[in-house]
Write a protein that holds these residues in place. Structure first.
Motif, PDB file in Angstrom:
ATOM      1  N   GLY A 271     -13.273  80.564  16.160  1.00 32.17           N
ATOM      2  CA  GLY A 271     -13.094  79.146  15.850  1.00 32.17           C
ATOM      3  C   GLY A 271     -11.676  78.911  15.370  1.00 32.17           C
ATOM      4  O   GLY A 271     -10.920  79.856  15.170  1.00 32.17           O
ATOM      5  N   THR A 272     -11.327  77.627  15.208  1.00 36.65           N
ATOM      6  CA  THR A 272      -9.933  77.293  14.892  1.00 36.65           C
ATOM      7  C   THR A 272      -9.597  77.604  13.431  1.00 36.65           C
ATOM      8  O   THR A 272     -10.485  77.762  12.607  1.00 36.65           O
ATOM      9  N   SER A 273      -8.303  77.707  13.160  1.00 31.77           N
ATOM     10  CA  SER A 273      -7.846  77.994  11.800  1.00 31.77           C
ATOM     11  C   SER A 273      -6.661  77.095  11.504  1.00 31.77           C
ATOM     12  O   SER A 273      -5.817  76.869  12.362  1.00 31.77           O
ATOM     13  N   LYS A 274      -6.602  76.599  10.291  1.00 35.85           N
ATOM     14  CA  LYS A 274      -5.486  75.730   9.880  1.00 35.85           C
ATOM     15  C   LYS A 274      -4.160  76.481   9.891  1.00 35.85           C
ATOM     16  O   LYS A 274      -3.098  75.884   9.910  1.00 35.85           O
ATOM     17  N   GLU A 275      -4.261  77.804   9.844  1.00 29.59           N
ATOM     18  CA  GLU A 275      -3.032  78.605   9.800  1.00 29.59           C
ATOM     19  C   GLU A 275      -2.357  78.739  11.152  1.00 29.59           C
ATOM     20  O   GLU A 275      -1.287  79.317  11.269  1.00 29.59           O
ATOM     21  N   LEU A 276      -3.030  78.241  12.200  1.00 29.23           N
ATOM     22  CA  LEU A 276      -2.486  78.377  13.553  1.00 29.23           C
ATOM     23  C   LEU A 276      -1.891  77.075  14.037  1.00 29.23           C
ATOM     24  O   LEU A 276      -2.528  76.022  13.927  1.00 29.23           O
ATOM     25  N   GLY A 277      -0.676  77.126  14.565  1.00 29.82           N
ATOM     26  CA  GLY A 277      -0.080  75.969  15.238  1.00 29.82           C
ATOM     27  C   GLY A 277      -0.064  76.271  16.725  1.00 29.82           C
ATOM     28  O   GLY A 277       0.233  77.392  17.120  1.00 29.82           O
ATOM     29  N   ILE A 278      -0.398  75.266  17.528  1.00 30.85           N
ATOM     30  CA  ILE A 278      -0.496  75.527  18.970  1.00 30.85           C
ATOM     31  C   ILE A 278       0.466  74.623  19.735  1.00 30.85           C
ATOM     32  O   ILE A 278       0.533  73.421  19.473  1.00 30.85           O
ATOM     33  N   ILE A 279       1.195  75.215  20.656  1.00 34.04           N
ATOM     34  CA  ILE A 279       2.106  74.445  21.505  1.00 34.04           C
ATOM     35  C   ILE A 279       1.725  74.715  22.957  1.00 34.04           C
ATOM     36  O   ILE A 279       1.709  75.863  23.397  1.00 34.04           O
ATOM     37  N   PHE A 280       1.376  73.646  23.655  1.00 34.64           N
ATOM     38  CA  PHE A 280       0.910  73.796  25.028  1.00 34.64           C
ATOM     39  C   PHE A 280       2.067  73.615  26.004  1.00 34.64           C
ATOM     40  O   PHE A 280       3.177  73.261  25.620  1.00 34.64           O
TER      41      PHE A 280
ATOM     42  N   LYS B 231       6.008  61.646   5.655  1.00 34.71           N
ATOM     43  CA  LYS B 231       7.160  61.173   6.395  1.00 34.71           C
ATOM     44  C   LYS B 231       8.355  62.097   6.164  1.00 34.71           C
ATOM     45  O   LYS B 231       9.086  62.451   7.093  1.00 34.71           O
ATOM     46  N   LYS B 232       8.519  62.523   4.916  1.00 40.62           N
ATOM     47  CA  LYS B 232       9.648  63.394   4.591  1.00 40.62           C
ATOM     48  C   LYS B 232       9.530  64.724   5.333  1.00 40.62           C
ATOM     49  O   LYS B 232      10.478  65.201   5.952  1.00 40.62           O
ATOM     50  N   LYS B 233       8.325  65.292   5.311  1.00 40.39           N
ATOM     51  CA  LYS B 233       8.101  66.570   6.012  1.00 40.39           C
ATOM     52  C   LYS B 233       8.428  66.427   7.497  1.00 40.39           C
ATOM     53  O   LYS B 233       9.088  67.274   8.094  1.00 40.39           O
ATOM     54  N   ALA B 234       7.935  65.317   8.087  1.00 49.06           N
ATOM     55  CA  ALA B 234       8.129  65.110   9.524  1.00 49.06           C
ATOM     56  C   ALA B 234       9.607  64.910   9.845  1.00 49.06           C
ATOM     57  O   ALA B 234      10.125  65.484  10.817  1.00 49.06           O
ATOM     58  N   LEU B 235      10.300  64.115   9.009  1.00 50.06           N
ATOM     59  CA  LEU B 235      11.720  63.870   9.285  1.00 50.06           C
ATOM     60  C   LEU B 235      12.529  65.155   9.142  1.00 50.06           C
ATOM     61  O   LEU B 235      13.459  65.407   9.917  1.00 50.06           O
ATOM     62  N   ASP B 236      12.173  65.990   8.167  1.00 45.58           N
ATOM     63  CA  ASP B 236      12.869  67.282   8.015  1.00 45.58           C
ATOM     64  C   ASP B 236      12.735  68.104   9.293  1.00 45.58           C
ATOM     65  O   ASP B 236      13.701  68.683   9.787  1.00 45.58           O
ATOM     66  N   LEU B 237      11.521  68.120   9.833  1.00 51.25           N
ATOM     67  CA  LEU B 237      11.317  68.924  11.049  1.00 51.25           C
ATOM     68  C   LEU B 237      11.969  68.290  12.261  1.00 51.25           C
ATOM     69  O   LEU B 237      12.504  68.989  13.127  1.00 51.25           O
TER      70      LEU B 237
ATOM     71  N   THR C 166       9.340  67.404  20.237  1.00 49.37           N
ATOM     72  CA  THR C 166       8.439  66.661  19.339  1.00 49.37           C
ATOM     73  C   THR C 166       7.141  67.454  19.129  1.00 49.37           C
ATOM     74  O   THR C 166       6.638  67.561  18.007  1.00 49.37           O
ATOM     75  N   ALA C 167       6.630  68.019  20.222  1.00 47.30           N
ATOM     76  CA  ALA C 167       5.394  68.807  20.115  1.00 47.30           C
ATOM     77  C   ALA C 167       5.609  70.041  19.229  1.00 47.30           C
ATOM     78  O   ALA C 167       4.712  70.447  18.484  1.00 47.30           O
ATOM     79  N   ILE C 168       6.809  70.612  19.293  1.00 44.46           N
ATOM     80  CA  ILE C 168       7.111  71.773  18.450  1.00 44.46           C
ATOM     81  C   ILE C 168       7.143  71.333  16.975  1.00 44.46           C
ATOM     82  O   ILE C 168       6.544  71.985  16.108  1.00 44.46           O
TER      83      ILE C 168
ATOM     84  N   PRO D 209       2.185  76.228   9.713  1.00 48.48           N
ATOM     85  CA  PRO D 209       1.278  77.299  10.106  1.00 48.48           C
ATOM     86  C   PRO D 209       1.985  78.645   9.954  1.00 48.48           C
ATOM     87  O   PRO D 209       3.203  78.723  10.135  1.00 48.48           O
ATOM     88  N   SER D 210       1.236  79.672   9.629  1.00 47.17           N
ATOM     89  CA  SER D 210       1.870  80.990   9.509  1.00 47.17           C
ATOM     90  C   SER D 210       2.037  81.612  10.890  1.00 47.17           C
ATOM     91  O   SER D 210       2.769  82.565  11.070  1.00 47.17           O
ATOM     92  N   THR D 211       1.325  81.038  11.858  1.00 45.37           N
ATOM     93  CA  THR D 211       1.324  81.621  13.200  1.00 45.37           C
ATOM     94  C   THR D 211       1.406  80.527  14.248  1.00 45.37           C
ATOM     95  O   THR D 211       0.733  79.515  14.141  1.00 45.37           O
ATOM     96  N   LEU D 212       2.257  80.760  15.245  1.00 49.20           N
ATOM     97  CA  LEU D 212       2.372  79.812  16.349  1.00 49.20           C
ATOM     98  C   LEU D 212       1.856  80.457  17.624  1.00 49.20           C
ATOM     99  O   LEU D 212       2.206  81.603  17.939  1.00 49.20           O
ATOM    100  N   LEU D 213       1.036  79.715  18.349  1.00 46.61           N
ATOM    101  CA  LEU D 213       0.556  80.177  19.649  1.00 46.61           C
ATOM    102  C   LEU D 213       1.166  79.242  20.687  1.00 46.61           C
ATOM    103  O   LEU D 213       1.035  78.017  20.577  1.00 46.61           O
ATOM    104  N   LEU D 214       1.859  79.806  21.645  1.00 47.23           N
ATOM    105  CA  LEU D 214       2.574  78.977  22.624  1.00 47.23           C
ATOM    106  C   LEU D 214       2.137  79.352  24.032  1.00 47.23           C
ATOM    107  O   LEU D 214       2.187  80.528  24.408  1.00 47.23           O
TER     108      LEU D 214
END
Ligand SMILES: Nc1ncnc2c1ncn2[C@@H]1O[C@H](COP(=O)(O)OP(=O)(O)OP(=O)(O)O)[C@@H](O)[C@H]1O
Ligand SMILES: [Mg+2]
Length: 246
Positions: free
Chosen positions: A68-77, A104-110, A135-137, A145-150
């Motif tokens: 199942g999914t985990s909050k620690e995972l970021g996914i980029i398709f 908003k601050k977090k998003a603008l930083d990224l 933007t997706a990244i 996330p501690s882990t990125l799945l691409l």
């Protein structure tokens, strides 16, 4: 986080996509899943992401079995999958909890990290393919996330944009040291970015090789050792000379 894939097979009605695949991803490693079309790379990544739970075998995150999914995972398709009715900023903050200003601050930083700070108020249709993928990244990174799945994140982009985004991924990795698992069928991309390359082969896909690359990054494309590894991979995938030259 560390990821253990143990004897994973995935059968669909009538087809087996992957058969008995095992590999280990250490914390902070960039691991490439490389193989020709249809050998089950996306199927494996979806299993690791927890988007598909119908596999046989075991997947452990931090040593714990997880289905199942985990909050620690970021996914980029492969495609950005942005919501057309939301601005770039709102696409990045969508799904975040907490006070609006903080989001908003977090998003603008990224968005600054991915070079899109000035486009925060634009809509997806006003972006180029590379900008949409950036933007997706940013959206995948905003939850830290501690882990990125691409899954082939740059394959729809032109060669130049692709190289720029590969550099960006290396910069991000240097800053945050996430663990990354990246599906690709681009050997040069795998050689540029990965600490380990898992080669899958066949239909159903089986693990053919697990290569560790120790060259420091950024890597020079002209590195003769990498050229030898590339030759080896092409031979392992039975890519003939004619195809290579095509
Ligand atoms: N939901 C599904 N139902 C039935 N068959 C599936 C499903 N998903 C994948 N498959 C089959 O599993 C095999 C592997 O597919 P997968 O998408 O994992 O390959 P891939 O290595 O990612 O290929 P590509 O490089 O073309 O993206 C294929 O034969 C595909 O038809
Ligand atoms: Mg795929």
């Amino acid at each position: 986080m560390s990821i253990q894939v143990e004897a994973v097979s995935r059968r669909f009605e009538g087809t087996t996509a992957v058969e008995n695949v095992s590999f280990y991803v250490e914390e902070g490693e960039i691991v490439g899943l490389l193989g020709t079309s249809g050998c089950g790379k996306s199927t494996l990544l979806r299993a690791v992401a927890g988007l598909d739970t119908g596999y046989e075998g075991t997947i452990r995150l931090h040593g714990q079995e997880k289905r199942g999914t985990s909050k620690e995972l970021g996914i980029i398709f492969q495609e950005p999958r942005l919501m057309p009715w939301l601005t770039v900023l709102d696409n990045v903050t969508f799904g975040l909890d907490g006070p609006k200003e903080e989001q908003k601050k977090k998003a603008l930083d990224l968005l600054e990290v991915v070079g899109l700070k000035d486009f925060a108020d634009h809509y997806p249709k006003q972006l180029s393919g590379g900008m949409a993928q950036r933007t997706a990244i940013a959206r995948a990174l905003v939850t830290q996330p501690s882990t990125l799945l691409l899954d082939e994140p740059f394959s729809a982009l032109d060669a130049f944009t692709k190289l720029q985004l590969q550099d960006m991924v290396l910069d991000l990795w240097n800053q945050y040291l996430p663990t990354m698992v990246m599906v690709t069928h681009d050997i040069d991309e795998a050689l540029a970015l990965c600490d380990r390359i898992i080669i899958l082969k066949g239909q159903p896909g089986v693990l053919h090789d697990n290569l560790k690359l120790t060259q420091p990054k950024p890597r020079r494309k002209s590195d003769p050792e990498l050229a030898r590894v590339k030759e080896y991979i092409l031979e392992s995938l039975d890519i003939t000379k004619a195809e290579k030259e095509a």
